[in-house]
Design a protein around this motif. Sequence first.
Motif, PDB file in Angstrom:
ATOM      1  N   SER A 261       0.829  -1.205   0.000  1.00  0.00           N
ATOM      2  CA  SER A 261       0.000   0.000   0.000  1.00  0.00           C
ATOM      3  C   SER A 261       0.869   1.263   0.000  1.00  0.00           C
ATOM      4  O   SER A 261       1.835   1.361   0.758  1.00  0.00           O
ATOM      5  N   VAL A 262       0.523   2.210  -0.846  1.00  0.00           N
ATOM      6  CA  VAL A 262       1.286   3.458  -0.924  1.00  0.00           C
ATOM      7  C   VAL A 262       1.234   4.204   0.406  1.00  0.00           C
ATOM      8  O   VAL A 262       2.272   4.610   0.955  1.00  0.00           O
ATOM      9  N   SER A 263       0.038   4.385   0.964  1.00  0.00           N
ATOM     10  CA  SER A 263      -0.069   5.197   2.178  1.00  0.00           C
ATOM     11  C   SER A 263       0.348   4.453   3.445  1.00  0.00           C
ATOM     12  O   SER A 263       0.805   5.061   4.399  1.00  0.00           O
ATOM     13  N   ALA A 264       0.204   3.108   3.451  1.00  0.00           N
ATOM     14  CA  ALA A 264       0.537   2.352   4.656  1.00  0.00           C
ATOM     15  C   ALA A 264       2.014   1.971   4.725  1.00  0.00           C
ATOM     16  O   ALA A 264       2.547   1.769   5.825  1.00  0.00           O
ATOM     17  N   THR A 265       2.688   1.870   3.585  1.00  0.00           N
ATOM     18  CA  THR A 265       4.095   1.453   3.571  1.00  0.00           C
ATOM     19  C   THR A 265       5.006   2.464   2.888  1.00  0.00           C
ATOM     20  O   THR A 265       6.002   2.920   3.481  1.00  0.00           O
ATOM     21  N   PRO A 268       5.181   6.159   4.679  1.00  0.00           N
ATOM     22  CA  PRO A 268       5.949   6.140   5.929  1.00  0.00           C
ATOM     23  C   PRO A 268       7.439   5.845   5.727  1.00  0.00           C
ATOM     24  O   PRO A 268       8.286   6.356   6.466  1.00  0.00           O
ATOM     25  N   ALA A 269       7.766   5.028   4.726  1.00  0.00           N
ATOM     26  CA  ALA A 269       9.173   4.722   4.453  1.00  0.00           C
ATOM     27  C   ALA A 269       9.886   5.904   3.812  1.00  0.00           C
ATOM     28  O   ALA A 269      11.091   6.101   4.005  1.00  0.00           O
ATOM     29  N   GLY A 270       9.123   6.680   3.059  1.00  0.00           N
ATOM     30  CA  GLY A 270       9.687   7.763   2.260  1.00  0.00           C
ATOM     31  C   GLY A 270       9.618   7.375   0.798  1.00  0.00           C
ATOM     32  O   GLY A 270      10.276   6.420   0.385  1.00  0.00           O
ATOM     33  N   ALA A 271       8.802   8.090   0.027  1.00  0.00           N
ATOM     34  CA  ALA A 271       8.582   7.710  -1.370  1.00  0.00           C
ATOM     35  C   ALA A 271       9.883   7.650  -2.146  1.00  0.00           C
ATOM     36  O   ALA A 271      10.083   6.772  -3.000  1.00  0.00           O
ATOM     37  N   ASP A 272      10.813   8.568  -1.850  1.00  0.00           N
ATOM     38  CA  ASP A 272      12.092   8.561  -2.549  1.00  0.00           C
ATOM     39  C   ASP A 272      12.958   7.388  -2.112  1.00  0.00           C
ATOM     40  O   ASP A 272      13.654   6.772  -2.926  1.00  0.00           O
ATOM     41  N   LYS A 273      12.908   7.042  -0.834  1.00  0.00           N
ATOM     42  CA  LYS A 273      13.706   5.927  -0.316  1.00  0.00           C
ATOM     43  C   LYS A 273      13.224   4.585  -0.870  1.00  0.00           C
ATOM     44  O   LYS A 273      13.989   3.622  -0.944  1.00  0.00           O
ATOM     45  N   LYS A 284      -5.258  -2.613  -9.260  1.00  0.00           N
ATOM     46  CA  LYS A 284      -4.793  -1.343  -9.808  1.00  0.00           C
ATOM     47  C   LYS A 284      -4.549  -0.355  -8.666  1.00  0.00           C
ATOM     48  O   LYS A 284      -5.159  -0.465  -7.606  1.00  0.00           O
ATOM     49  N   ASP A 285      -3.672   0.600  -8.904  1.00  0.00           N
ATOM     50  CA  ASP A 285      -3.379   1.647  -7.921  1.00  0.00           C
ATOM     51  C   ASP A 285      -4.257   2.856  -8.241  1.00  0.00           C
ATOM     52  O   ASP A 285      -4.114   3.473  -9.297  1.00  0.00           O
ATOM     53  N   PRO A 286      -5.180   3.219  -7.337  1.00  0.00           N
ATOM     54  CA  PRO A 286      -6.105   4.321  -7.643  1.00  0.00           C
ATOM     55  C   PRO A 286      -5.432   5.681  -7.776  1.00  0.00           C
ATOM     56  O   PRO A 286      -6.041   6.623  -8.290  1.00  0.00           O
ATOM     57  N   THR A 287      -4.171   5.805  -7.349  1.00  0.00           N
ATOM     58  CA  THR A 287      -3.471   7.088  -7.478  1.00  0.00           C
ATOM     59  C   THR A 287      -2.643   7.167  -8.752  1.00  0.00           C
ATOM     60  O   THR A 287      -2.063   8.209  -9.051  1.00  0.00           O
ATOM     61  N   TRP A 383       8.240   0.448  -7.828  1.00  0.00           N
ATOM     62  CA  TRP A 383       7.960   1.815  -7.376  1.00  0.00           C
ATOM     63  C   TRP A 383       8.961   2.766  -8.035  1.00  0.00           C
ATOM     64  O   TRP A 383      10.184   2.598  -7.907  1.00  0.00           O
ATOM     65  N   THR A 384       8.462   3.759  -8.736  1.00  0.00           N
ATOM     66  CA  THR A 384       9.327   4.680  -9.482  1.00  0.00           C
ATOM     67  C   THR A 384       9.823   5.850  -8.637  1.00  0.00           C
ATOM     68  O   THR A 384      10.701   6.598  -9.060  1.00  0.00           O
ATOM     69  N   GLY A 385       9.252   6.010  -7.466  1.00  0.00           N
ATOM     70  CA  GLY A 385       9.511   7.190  -6.637  1.00  0.00           C
ATOM     71  C   GLY A 385       8.252   8.024  -6.504  1.00  0.00           C
ATOM     72  O   GLY A 385       8.116   8.823  -5.572  1.00  0.00           O
ATOM     73  N   SER A 386       7.302   7.789  -7.431  1.00  0.00           N
ATOM     74  CA  SER A 386       6.038   8.526  -7.367  1.00  0.00           C
ATOM     75  C   SER A 386       4.822   7.644  -7.660  1.00  0.00           C
ATOM     76  O   SER A 386       3.697   8.025  -7.342  1.00  0.00           O
ATOM     77  N   SER A 387       5.043   6.469  -8.264  1.00  0.00           N
ATOM     78  CA  SER A 387       3.921   5.579  -8.571  1.00  0.00           C
ATOM     79  C   SER A 387       4.448   4.173  -8.818  1.00  0.00           C
ATOM     80  O   SER A 387       5.650   3.954  -9.000  1.00  0.00           O
ATOM     81  N   TRP A 388       3.514   3.200  -8.848  1.00  0.00           N
ATOM     82  CA  TRP A 388       3.859   1.830  -9.200  1.00  0.00           C
ATOM     83  C   TRP A 388       3.828   1.690 -10.715  1.00  0.00           C
ATOM     84  O   TRP A 388       2.912   2.174 -11.368  1.00  0.00           O
ATOM     85  N   GLU A 389       4.822   1.026 -11.262  1.00  0.00           N
ATOM     86  CA  GLU A 389       4.889   0.777 -12.695  1.00  0.00           C
ATOM     87  C   GLU A 389       4.948  -0.730 -12.916  1.00  0.00           C
ATOM     88  O   GLU A 389       5.892  -1.396 -12.482  1.00  0.00           O
ATOM     89  N   GLN A 390       3.945  -1.279 -13.598  1.00  0.00           N
ATOM     90  CA  GLN A 390       3.893  -2.720 -13.810  1.00  0.00           C
ATOM     91  C   GLN A 390       4.863  -3.130 -14.930  1.00  0.00           C
ATOM     92  O   GLN A 390       5.132  -2.351 -15.849  1.00  0.00           O
ATOM     93  N   PHE A 391       5.375  -4.350 -14.809  1.00  0.00           N
ATOM     94  CA  PHE A 391       6.257  -4.865 -15.853  1.00  0.00           C
ATOM     95  C   PHE A 391       6.055  -6.372 -15.976  1.00  0.00           C
ATOM     96  O   PHE A 391       5.604  -7.039 -15.052  1.00  0.00           O
ATOM     97  N   GLY A 392       6.401  -6.902 -17.165  1.00  0.00           N
ATOM     98  CA  GLY A 392       6.221  -8.326 -17.412  1.00  0.00           C
ATOM     99  C   GLY A 392       4.747  -8.669 -17.550  1.00  0.00           C
ATOM    100  O   GLY A 392       3.872  -7.799 -17.596  1.00  0.00           O
ATOM    101  N   GLY A 393       4.441  -9.959 -17.614  1.00  0.00           N
ATOM    102  CA  GLY A 393       3.073 -10.394 -17.758  1.00  0.00           C
ATOM    103  C   GLY A 393       2.496 -10.899 -16.453  1.00  0.00           C
ATOM    104  O   GLY A 393       3.140 -10.858 -15.407  1.00  0.00           O
ATOM    105  N   VAL A 394       1.265 -11.361 -16.501  1.00  0.00           N
ATOM    106  CA  VAL A 394       0.615 -11.957 -15.331  1.00  0.00           C
ATOM    107  C   VAL A 394       1.274 -13.296 -15.046  1.00  0.00           C
ATOM    108  O   VAL A 394       1.492 -14.102 -15.949  1.00  0.00           O
ATOM    109  N   LEU A 395       1.606 -13.527 -13.768  1.00  0.00           N
ATOM    110  CA  LEU A 395       2.375 -14.704 -13.371  1.00  0.00           C
ATOM    111  C   LEU A 395       1.595 -15.589 -12.401  1.00  0.00           C
ATOM    112  O   LEU A 395       0.704 -15.125 -11.692  1.00  0.00           O
ATOM    113  N   SER A 396       1.974 -16.854 -12.360  1.00  0.00           N
ATOM    114  CA  SER A 396       1.449 -17.789 -11.367  1.00  0.00           C
ATOM    115  C   SER A 396       2.604 -18.583 -10.802  1.00  0.00           C
ATOM    116  O   SER A 396       3.763 -18.362 -11.167  1.00  0.00           O
TER     117      SER A 396
END
Length: 400
Positions: A261-265, A268-273, A284-287, A383-396
């Motif tokens: 979670s962006v706001s829960a983790t 608090p950690a620091g988006a840049d860190k 999906k990330d609503p932000t 995490w790019t520093g400002s948002s989540w960026e998906q990569f690759g395909g759906v995995l199992s």
Amino acid sequence: MLFGKLALSAAVLAAFMTAAVAADTPGVTESEIKIGATFPFSGPASPLSNTGKGMIAYVKSINDRGGINGRKINLITYDDAYTPPKSVEQTRKLIESDEVAFLFGPLGTPAIAATIKYVNSKKVPHLFVVSGVSKFTNFADYPMTTTGLPSYNTEGKIYARYITQTAPDARIAILYQNDDLGRDFVGAFKEALKGDFDRKVVASSYEVTEPTIESHVVTLKASGAQAFLVAGTPKFAAQAIKKAAEIGWTPLTIINYVSSSVSATIVPAGADKAAGVVAATITKDPTDKRWDDDPGMKWYRAHFEKYLVGADIADNNYLFGTQQGQILEQVLKQCGDDLSRENIVKQARNIKGLVLPTMMPGIAINTGPDNSMAYTQLQLQRWTGSSWEQFGGVLSADPK
């Protein structure tokens, strides 16, 4: 005339049988169905309780629409503070005092571990519990239980494969919660790495009662590891990311889904860190602006604005809880007027191709005789520093 009388008799009999089913199932009346759940509204894992708040809000929206098959949902929730004794106490209260028809979505590995045998012995449906512990999916041992998180074993194997493909020679540090949650991740790495596990992995466990896990991070850095998995809950994932940055440790860092979670983790950690941190997701990330025009996210934002006023939309726990509410809605719709506990479990294990508006593209819910998990697929993201960026395909868990 005889045909008319027979038809009338059949209708009366059907109505009688429906009423009998309702009467035979605790918590079910012609106008209401009582459902119970426990959440850690307080305690060390309290950020996760927003899953419960998301589900509560969605149930309210169901009731505002008239309920399901003419019945409103009376959702009774209690705080267990993420402590097993409290979980046992509150679960017993739901079943024996409140007489709920079934339990739906209780959250937390310690809570489920402490109550699953009791709930199954009472033959109460125990549906889509929010834990990914593999043993909870065992039909033979727990025939009343289905799970609402991707298996930690599945998630762990995906991470192990990703690390070995990305950094094949890397030494791997694992910081894990000392319960079934954390141990499942360690077990997944053992299965994936086989004979290389002891050579490549250094692991350190922590207790949820510890105020900080900073000393563990320092020790793991000293191991020389170039990859770092945190398998726990948001509070400790945030601490680990922050401390690693403070001491100049920059391994390939992975956190588990429940801590993404962006706001829960992340905040608090620091988006840049947290830049560069990898996690798997099903939602999906609503932000994220990439979903601005997505019909599913437009629906979610409107729902959130109406039913979760003042809450933080960046917290993915609310979104996951909303999806839990939608799965509950699907199960009840499939049950129709047969709300016997037997049919409730049957329908929970008979969901086919359910795609929810906030799920990642390509992921669907399919349960059946051989699968009691809502989710068996995951999507990696960074995490790019400002948002989540998906990569690759759906995995199992299946590497093929």
